[in-house]
Structure formats: C-alpha cells, structure tokens
Design a protein around this motif. Sequence first.
Motif, PDB file in Angstrom:
ATOM      1  N   THR A 255      -6.784 -51.440  44.902  1.00  0.00           N
ATOM      2  CA  THR A 255      -7.637 -50.474  45.599  1.00  0.00           C
ATOM      3  C   THR A 255      -7.081 -49.068  45.416  1.00  0.00           C
ATOM      4  O   THR A 255      -5.870 -48.862  45.455  1.00  0.00           O
ATOM      5  N   ILE A 256      -7.987 -48.121  45.226  1.00  0.00           N
ATOM      6  CA  ILE A 256      -7.618 -46.705  45.193  1.00  0.00           C
ATOM      7  C   ILE A 256      -8.615 -45.922  46.040  1.00  0.00           C
ATOM      8  O   ILE A 256      -9.765 -46.326  46.196  1.00  0.00           O
ATOM      9  N   HIS A 257      -8.136 -44.820  46.592  1.00  0.00           N
ATOM     10  CA  HIS A 257      -8.986 -43.960  47.413  1.00  0.00           C
ATOM     11  C   HIS A 257      -8.779 -42.516  46.958  1.00  0.00           C
ATOM     12  O   HIS A 257      -8.018 -41.765  47.574  1.00  0.00           O
ATOM     13  N   PRO A 258      -9.446 -42.124  45.870  1.00  0.00           N
ATOM     14  CA  PRO A 258      -9.309 -40.742  45.408  1.00  0.00           C
ATOM     15  C   PRO A 258      -9.981 -39.772  46.363  1.00  0.00           C
ATOM     16  O   PRO A 258     -11.066 -40.052  46.887  1.00  0.00           O
ATOM     17  N   ARG A 259      -9.331 -38.649  46.602  1.00  0.00           N
ATOM     18  CA  ARG A 259      -9.919 -37.602  47.438  1.00  0.00           C
ATOM     19  C   ARG A 259     -10.169 -36.365  46.583  1.00  0.00           C
ATOM     20  O   ARG A 259      -9.578 -36.213  45.520  1.00  0.00           O
ATOM     21  N   PRO A 260     -11.041 -35.477  47.049  1.00  0.00           N
ATOM     22  CA  PRO A 260     -11.448 -34.344  46.205  1.00  0.00           C
ATOM     23  C   PRO A 260     -10.283 -33.478  45.717  1.00  0.00           C
ATOM     24  O   PRO A 260     -10.336 -32.941  44.608  1.00  0.00           O
ATOM     25  N   ASP A 261      -9.225 -33.347  46.527  1.00  0.00           N
ATOM     26  CA  ASP A 261      -8.098 -32.511  46.104  1.00  0.00           C
ATOM     27  C   ASP A 261      -7.101 -33.259  45.222  1.00  0.00           C
ATOM     28  O   ASP A 261      -6.114 -32.675  44.761  1.00  0.00           O
ATOM     29  N   GLU A 262      -7.359 -34.543  44.978  1.00  0.00           N
ATOM     30  CA  GLU A 262      -6.513 -35.375  44.113  1.00  0.00           C
ATOM     31  C   GLU A 262      -5.039 -35.320  44.518  1.00  0.00           C
ATOM     32  O   GLU A 262      -4.142 -35.338  43.680  1.00  0.00           O
ATOM     33  N   ARG A 263      -4.776 -35.290  45.826  1.00  0.00           N
ATOM     34  CA  ARG A 263      -3.397 -35.167  46.284  1.00  0.00           C
ATOM     35  C   ARG A 263      -2.585 -36.445  46.075  1.00  0.00           C
ATOM     36  O   ARG A 263      -1.366 -36.422  46.169  1.00  0.00           O
ATOM     37  N   HIS A 264      -3.253 -37.544  45.832  1.00  0.00           N
ATOM     38  CA  HIS A 264      -2.524 -38.759  45.433  1.00  0.00           C
ATOM     39  C   HIS A 264      -3.201 -39.365  44.204  1.00  0.00           C
ATOM     40  O   HIS A 264      -2.800 -39.074  43.087  1.00  0.00           O
ATOM     41  N   ILE A 265      -4.229 -40.169  44.381  1.00  0.00           N
ATOM     42  CA  ILE A 265      -4.960 -40.712  43.237  1.00  0.00           C
ATOM     43  C   ILE A 265      -5.776 -39.609  42.572  1.00  0.00           C
ATOM     44  O   ILE A 265      -6.540 -38.906  43.234  1.00  0.00           O
ATOM     45  N   LYS A 266      -5.596 -39.460  41.287  1.00  0.00           N
ATOM     46  CA  LYS A 266      -6.380 -38.499  40.513  1.00  0.00           C
ATOM     47  C   LYS A 266      -7.598 -39.214  39.926  1.00  0.00           C
ATOM     48  O   LYS A 266      -7.575 -40.432  39.696  1.00  0.00           O
ATOM     49  N   TYR A 267      -8.645 -38.456  39.684  1.00  0.00           N
ATOM     50  CA  TYR A 267      -9.845 -39.075  39.127  1.00  0.00           C
ATOM     51  C   TYR A 267      -9.534 -39.757  37.793  1.00  0.00           C
ATOM     52  O   TYR A 267     -10.092 -40.815  37.478  1.00  0.00           O
ATOM     53  N   GLN A 268      -8.633 -39.181  37.003  1.00  0.00           N
ATOM     54  CA  GLN A 268      -8.286 -39.800  35.727  1.00  0.00           C
ATOM     55  C   GLN A 268      -7.583 -41.140  35.934  1.00  0.00           C
ATOM     56  O   GLN A 268      -7.708 -42.051  35.099  1.00  0.00           O
ATOM     57  N   ASP A 269      -6.874 -41.281  37.051  1.00  0.00           N
ATOM     58  CA  ASP A 269      -6.245 -42.571  37.359  1.00  0.00           C
ATOM     59  C   ASP A 269      -7.294 -43.674  37.439  1.00  0.00           C
ATOM     60  O   ASP A 269      -7.066 -44.795  36.963  1.00  0.00           O
ATOM     61  N   ALA A 270      -8.429 -43.363  38.060  1.00  0.00           N
ATOM     62  CA  ALA A 270      -9.492 -44.366  38.183  1.00  0.00           C
ATOM     63  C   ALA A 270      -9.977 -44.792  36.800  1.00  0.00           C
ATOM     64  O   ALA A 270     -10.183 -45.992  36.545  1.00  0.00           O
ATOM     65  N   ARG A 271     -10.134 -43.829  35.925  1.00  0.00           N
ATOM     66  CA  ARG A 271     -10.589 -44.153  34.561  1.00  0.00           C
ATOM     67  C   ARG A 271      -9.564 -45.012  33.834  1.00  0.00           C
ATOM     68  O   ARG A 271      -9.905 -45.978  33.141  1.00  0.00           O
ATOM     69  N   ASP A 272      -8.298 -44.652  33.994  1.00  0.00           N
ATOM     70  CA  ASP A 272      -7.234 -45.385  33.308  1.00  0.00           C
ATOM     71  C   ASP A 272      -7.048 -46.789  33.893  1.00  0.00           C
ATOM     72  O   ASP A 272      -6.814 -47.748  33.150  1.00  0.00           O
ATOM     73  N   LEU A 273      -7.148 -46.919  35.203  1.00  0.00           N
ATOM     74  CA  LEU A 273      -6.987 -48.223  35.835  1.00  0.00           C
ATOM     75  C   LEU A 273      -8.093 -49.192  35.427  1.00  0.00           C
ATOM     76  O   LEU A 273      -7.845 -50.395  35.275  1.00  0.00           O
ATOM     77  N   LYS A 274      -9.288 -48.687  35.250  1.00  0.00           N
ATOM     78  CA  LYS A 274     -10.398 -49.536  34.830  1.00  0.00           C
ATOM     79  C   LYS A 274     -10.069 -50.276  33.535  1.00  0.00           C
ATOM     80  O   LYS A 274     -10.472 -51.431  33.325  1.00  0.00           O
ATOM     81  N   LYS A 275      -9.296 -49.637  32.678  1.00  0.00           N
ATOM     82  CA  LYS A 275      -8.970 -50.216  31.373  1.00  0.00           C
ATOM     83  C   LYS A 275      -7.933 -51.328  31.461  1.00  0.00           C
ATOM     84  O   LYS A 275      -7.858 -52.175  30.563  1.00  0.00           O
ATOM     85  N   ILE A 276      -7.136 -51.343  32.523  1.00  0.00           N
ATOM     86  CA  ILE A 276      -6.016 -52.287  32.549  1.00  0.00           C
ATOM     87  C   ILE A 276      -6.058 -53.289  33.703  1.00  0.00           C
ATOM     88  O   ILE A 276      -5.354 -54.296  33.663  1.00  0.00           O
TER      89      ILE A 276
END
Length: 237
Positions: free
Chosen positions: A41-62
């Motif tokens: 599970t990830i919870h990206p927030r608009p300021d990307e203070r922890h999970i970055k939007y790119q993390d979501a893209r990268d995690l989808k691949k693995i």
Amino acid sequence: MAILSVNINKIATLRNSRGGNVPDLLQVAMDLERFGAQGITIHPRPDERHIKYQDARDLKKIVTTELNIEGNPIDSFVKLVDEVRPAQVTLVPDAPDAITSNAGWDTIKHADFLKDMVAHFKSNGIRTSIFVDPVEKMVEAAAQTGVDRIELYTEDYARQYSTDKEKAIAPYIKAAQVATQVGLGINAGHDLSLENLKYFSEQIVDLKEVSIGHALISESLYLGLENVVNMYKHRLA
C-alpha cells in the motif's frame, strides 16, 4: 483469512530525509513480498513528502501481489491512478496538509462525488474502496455508490483497545455486519498493531484485508522486518 498489505510510506519518509535512494523503496517492497506480505500500500500526497508519484509508477512494474493506492481523489491523484492501474484504489478524504488520515468519508454528503469516482475507477478495471468511520449509516450510504469495499478507519479502536477492548470493537462489529448485509467487502486500517490486530481480526469475521504501515515499520526496528511481517500474518490466521 484476511490478507496483509504493508504500507511503505514510512520507508519513503526515511529515504526522503536524506535524499538519494537509501533505503531503496522498490527493494523493500520486493523484500516484503518475499517475507510474506500479500500486498503493498502507498498513500501519495500532493506535496510528495513521502511517496512520490514516480514511486507509484515504478512499484507497478515490480509488485507481484496487489498494489493498493490510497488518497484523496483530487485531479492529480485520479490521473496517477488511471495511469498506474493498481489492483485497488482506496478513496480517503484527507486534506493536503494532513499529517495522516484522521476521518472517514461522509458518504451521505459526498454521495454524488463518490459515485462518480467509483464509476470512473471501476470502468478502468480497478477495485474500489472507500475509507469510512464505523458508522452504520455511512456504510449503508457507501454501498449506494457502487463501491466494492469499505476500509474501516480503526484509530478509535486502537486508542480504546488497552482500556476496554469490547467497547472499542463494538461499533466495528455493527458496521461490519451492515457491510456484509449490503454486499461490501471489508478492509481495515490505521493504528492497527501487533498488540491489537488479533482481537480485531477475530471479531470482524468477514475481514478481507488490513493495511498496516506505521506500527509495522516501527516494530520492525526492534524485531526485524521479516519476523514482523510473519507475526502480523499469524494474528490474521
């Protein structure tokens, strides 16, 4: 048996505190799955203070189990979920500056908005869940949106557990019974821990999934990540 989805926001927070890529978020996700986690599970927030939007893209691949992306469905979040297409999206009504989630949806007041969001994500083949307080009328209204599941917000349960666990669990049992009656799957999350999870999972008999991050990562500092993942799964058995 409910499945364990591990929230890795805290790993991202640690990484971001120094810049660079230590700890490696993707490696941690793969290790968690290897240790027995049945979802990430990830919870990206608009300021990307922890999970970055790119993390979501990268995690989808693995991620080879289930990727669950949770958050407030603002435009940027909706676009990200549409692009990544995780197994599940969990809609959470948190403000942009919220430290952590602190309330479920008013599914009556926001019925039309939630219905539109649920229809949108389900049209893309994504299982949908709505974060709700353990209030029967909110569960009933959630069902009217067409959502697949609810996620019960468990902070109140966790706070009261050590003083009166029967009182703490009572509204959750009632909410879960309503959810089952109206055909909703039941997820749960927020402040669940090794201390309070077993009793919760025993009482909420139709529980499908728990999402746990802060406690699990904190406990792992003392006990070890692989050991803690399996301790959580044992409490769900």
